[in-house]
Write an enzyme that holds these catalytic residues in place. Sequence first.
Site, PDB file in Angstrom:
ATOM      1  N   GLU A  62     -13.763 101.936  60.428  1.00 41.90           N
ATOM      2  CA  GLU A  62     -12.308 101.899  60.460  1.00 41.90           C
ATOM      3  C   GLU A  62     -11.807 102.922  61.473  1.00 41.90           C
ATOM      4  O   GLU A  62     -12.364 104.007  61.609  1.00 41.90           O
ATOM      5  CB  GLU A  62     -11.728 102.219  59.080  1.00 41.90           C
ATOM      6  CG  GLU A  62     -12.093 101.227  57.991  1.00 41.90           C
ATOM      7  CD  GLU A  62     -11.361  99.899  58.120  1.00 41.90           C
ATOM      8  OE1 GLU A  62     -10.417  99.810  58.935  1.00 41.90           O
ATOM      9  OE2 GLU A  62     -11.736  98.956  57.409  1.00 41.90           O
ATOM     10  N   HIS A 100     -12.650  92.861  62.569  1.00 40.96           N
ATOM     11  CA  HIS A 100     -12.250  92.288  61.286  1.00 40.96           C
ATOM     12  C   HIS A 100     -11.447  91.006  61.515  1.00 40.96           C
ATOM     13  O   HIS A 100     -11.542  90.052  60.745  1.00 40.96           O
ATOM     14  CB  HIS A 100     -11.415  93.293  60.490  1.00 40.96           C
ATOM     15  CG  HIS A 100     -12.234  94.307  59.763  1.00 40.96           C
ATOM     16  ND1 HIS A 100     -11.858  95.621  59.644  1.00 40.96           N
ATOM     17  CD2 HIS A 100     -13.424  94.203  59.111  1.00 40.96           C
ATOM     18  CE1 HIS A 100     -12.772  96.279  58.942  1.00 40.96           C
ATOM     19  NE2 HIS A 100     -13.734  95.442  58.618  1.00 40.96           N
ATOM     20  N   ASP A 110      -6.797  93.571  62.724  1.00 39.45           N
ATOM     21  CA  ASP A 110      -7.363  94.764  63.354  1.00 39.45           C
ATOM     22  C   ASP A 110      -8.674  94.453  64.074  1.00 39.45           C
ATOM     23  O   ASP A 110      -9.397  93.550  63.669  1.00 39.45           O
ATOM     24  CB  ASP A 110      -7.583  95.864  62.293  1.00 39.45           C
ATOM     25  CG  ASP A 110      -8.529  95.429  61.174  1.00 39.45           C
ATOM     26  OD1 ASP A 110      -8.284  94.376  60.566  1.00 39.45           O
ATOM     27  OD2 ASP A 110      -9.514  96.149  60.908  1.00 39.45           O
TER      28      ASP A 110
END
Length: 206
Positions: A62, A100, A110
């Site tokens: 992330e 993603h 994203d």
Amino acid sequence: MDSAAAALERLCSPDFEVSAHYLIAIDGETFCLVNEDLRAWHAGAGSWGGVTDVNSRSIGIELDNVDGSPFPEPQMAALETLLAGIMKRWSISPARVIAHSDMAPARKRDPGPKFDWRRLALADLSIWPEEMTHSLTALPERRAGTGSPDAAFRAAAMEFGYPDVATETLLAAFRRRFLPHMDGSVTADDLTAIRNLVRRFPVDRS
């Protein structure tokens, strides 16, 4: 999340049932949240190249980013270092580094159109279509009468690895990653790019 600190709190809380192996802050600080040999819950429902349980077959990263803003140099440099190590440890090919929004295009956006996938590809950490001659008008499928451009793009996108979702959703996800300047209906550039990727990087469905 508004910040890396807020993301850390969410990713480490059992109440939200979401996690990732790594989080990279905008200043490049990298947090390891889950060991690489354990499953994290970053992907959720979706698929890539026939793999329907992506969480069990992936290492999730992330990135701290708000409202689709550009990704700063320290963060990208940290990502390159992290990716290089992960790919070496697990023998992951550049074609298997995905967004993603690739594996769940109907749910996820994203890392978005500001993310520099071409930079990663130049470092052999992802893939990018070969340079193309842009010609946004002539579509061979229309002239030859062999099917619609939408159908041709959809078939190639699913061969590349994208899941079975609406064609417009596939097109939006593909453009978000490879052709962020494009809009409207399927063009010759979309078809050229996706076919280029299919030819050069056939998906491993094992």
